[in-house]
Motif scaffolding. Structure first.
Motif, mmCIF file in Angstrom:
data_model
loop_
_atom_site.group_PDB
_atom_site.id
_atom_site.type_symbol
_atom_site.label_atom_id
_atom_site.label_comp_id
_atom_site.label_asym_id
_atom_site.label_seq_id
_atom_site.Cartn_x
_atom_site.Cartn_y
_atom_site.Cartn_z
ATOM 1 N N SER A 123 0.778 -1.618 -0.437
ATOM 2 C CA SER A 123 -0.610 0.032 0.082
ATOM 3 C C SER A 123 0.878 0.653 0.203
ATOM 4 C CB SER A 123 -0.626 0.536 1.072
ATOM 5 O OG SER A 123 -0.006 -0.304 2.327
ATOM 6 N N ASP A 124 2.252 1.133 0.493
ATOM 7 C CA ASP A 124 2.783 2.130 0.532
ATOM 8 C C ASP A 124 3.533 2.925 0.008
ATOM 9 O OD1 ASP A 124 2.154 3.162 3.270
ATOM 10 O OD2 ASP A 124 4.309 2.412 4.304
ATOM 11 N N ARG A 125 3.464 1.422 -1.009
ATOM 12 C CA ARG A 125 4.479 1.650 -2.369
ATOM 13 C C ARG A 125 3.174 2.227 -3.932
ATOM 14 N NH1 ARG A 125 7.259 -0.034 0.594
ATOM 15 N NH2 ARG A 125 9.711 -0.274 -0.059
ATOM 16 N N LEU A 126 1.863 1.897 -3.784
ATOM 17 C CA LEU A 126 1.065 1.906 -4.248
ATOM 18 C C LEU A 126 0.717 3.347 -4.444
ATOM 19 C CD1 LEU A 126 -1.449 -0.729 -4.460
ATOM 20 C CD2 LEU A 126 0.372 -0.403 -5.790
ATOM 21 N N LYS A 127 0.824 3.746 -3.544
ATOM 22 C CA LYS A 127 0.975 5.568 -2.580
ATOM 23 C C LYS A 127 1.815 6.333 -3.461
ATOM 24 C CE LYS A 127 0.050 8.618 0.670
ATOM 25 N NZ LYS A 127 -0.134 9.409 2.458
ATOM 26 N N THR A 128 3.141 5.760 -3.469
ATOM 27 C CA THR A 128 3.991 6.745 -3.562
ATOM 28 C C THR A 128 3.580 6.609 -5.830
ATOM 29 O OG1 THR A 128 5.734 6.043 -1.954
ATOM 30 C CG2 THR A 128 6.262 6.650 -3.474
ATOM 31 N N LEU A 129 3.842 5.699 -5.543
ATOM 32 C CA LEU A 129 3.473 5.502 -7.673
ATOM 33 C C LEU A 129 2.560 6.292 -7.851
ATOM 34 C CD1 LEU A 129 3.880 4.014 -10.499
ATOM 35 C CD2 LEU A 129 2.643 2.295 -9.782
ATOM 36 N N SER A 130 1.188 6.663 -7.133
ATOM 37 C CA SER A 130 0.267 7.066 -7.503
ATOM 38 C C SER A 130 1.132 8.286 -7.461
ATOM 39 C CB SER A 130 -0.605 7.310 -6.417
ATOM 40 O OG SER A 130 -0.075 7.920 -5.293
ATOM 41 N N TYR A 131 1.857 9.490 -6.852
ATOM 42 C CA TYR A 131 2.180 10.000 -6.868
ATOM 43 C C TYR A 131 3.072 10.568 -8.584
ATOM 44 C CZ TYR A 131 1.050 11.414 -1.376
ATOM 45 O OH TYR A 131 -0.091 11.173 -0.339
ATOM 46 N N ALA A 132 3.729 9.879 -8.281
ATOM 47 C CA ALA A 132 5.266 9.409 -9.301
ATOM 48 C C ALA A 132 4.712 10.032 -10.548
ATOM 49 C CB ALA A 132 5.657 8.571 -9.370
ATOM 50 N N ILE A 133 3.200 9.187 -10.987
ATOM 51 C CA ILE A 133 2.421 9.370 -12.072
ATOM 52 C C ILE A 133 1.314 10.337 -12.505
ATOM 53 C CG2 ILE A 133 0.197 8.973 -13.516
ATOM 54 C CD1 ILE A 133 0.551 5.972 -12.356
ATOM 55 N N ARG A 134 1.252 11.193 -10.616
ATOM 56 C CA ARG A 134 0.135 12.511 -10.938
ATOM 57 C C ARG A 134 1.780 13.710 -11.138
ATOM 58 N NH1 ARG A 134 -2.770 12.773 -5.569
ATOM 59 N NH2 ARG A 134 -1.733 11.009 -5.097
ATOM 60 N N ASP A 135 2.940 13.383 -10.817
ATOM 61 C CA ASP A 135 3.801 13.972 -10.681
ATOM 62 C C ASP A 135 4.421 14.485 -12.631
ATOM 63 O OD1 ASP A 135 6.128 16.181 -9.433
ATOM 64 O OD2 ASP A 135 7.093 13.930 -10.590
#
Length: 214
Positions: A123-135
């Motif tokens: 879940s932590d890594r999926l959240k980080t991935l979502s930030y990266a995609i939005r960035d």
């Protein structure tokens, strides 16, 4: 492997009580300290301060007020406690939070969400991935879309943090305990290759300000 457990194991004469609670900030810490200090009778009160404690306490009062939660505010320079609002049909904040946790528990299973290290890891890594995609797409991140404080709000948040830390120190000293602040570093401060998403440096780079205050 938590630092209270490691401290406790350093010396058989030490008894370390881990009173940390997820999502607590300075106001909650103060309430917990006032409730438990007589029963625990500590020699030392060690308060861990992380960068989100700065806006956490401030965000539940004043201009940023998140309706209904118990919180402290500085009113005419004095630390003032505001008790929580009872849930009502017009203000169902606590009921809504409870229902949200129940839905998550049903979806993932209560044990998985609260106990599974694999779930937390993913879940932590999926959240980080979502930030990266939005960035990458140039979309606003969580902090940029409402959580960031402007300069005036930031200073007000610091003054509230100082007042809460001073009050915690007063409570500790009144019960014969010493008081110390432990500043927990952000991941980027100990792993320089980490890229920071959604958190501006003005928030996580807090060591100098806390050191000067202390």
């Amino acid at each position: 492997e938590t630092y209270p457990a490691l401290l406790d194991a350093m010396d058989p004469s030490l008894q370390v009580v881990n009173a940390g609670v997820p999502i607590y900030h300075g106001g909650h810490q103060l309430l917990l300290l006032e409730e438990w200090i007589d029963r625990l009778a500590p020699d030392l009160v060690l308060v861990a301060y992380f960068w989100n404690d700065l806006w956490g306490a401030y965000g539940e009062g004043g201009e940023q007020k998140r309706g209904g939660f118990a919180h402290y505010e500085l009113v005419d320079g004095r630390l003032t406690f505001f008790p929580p609002d009872p849930p009502t049909p017009e203000n169902p904040v606590f009921d809504a939070l409870h229902r949200r946790h129940e839905r998550r528990a049903r979806r993932y299973g209560g044990w998985v969400a609260s106990e599974s290290h694999l779930y937390r890891f993913l879940s932590d890594r999926l959240k980080t991935l979502s930030y990266a995609i939005r960035d990458w797409r140039g979309e606003p991140t969580e902090v940029e879309s409402g959580g960031e404080l402007d300069t005036r709000q930031e200073e007000a948040a610091w003054q509230l943090s100082y007042a809460l830390l001073r009050r915690q120190r007063e409570v500790a000293r009144a019960h014969g305990a010493r008081f110390a602040i432990l500043v927990v570093p952000d991941q980027v401060q100990v792993e320089p290759d980490v890229k920071v998403l959604a958190v501006p440096p003005v928030l996580w780079n807090i060591q100098d300000r806390i050191r000067t205050f202390a």
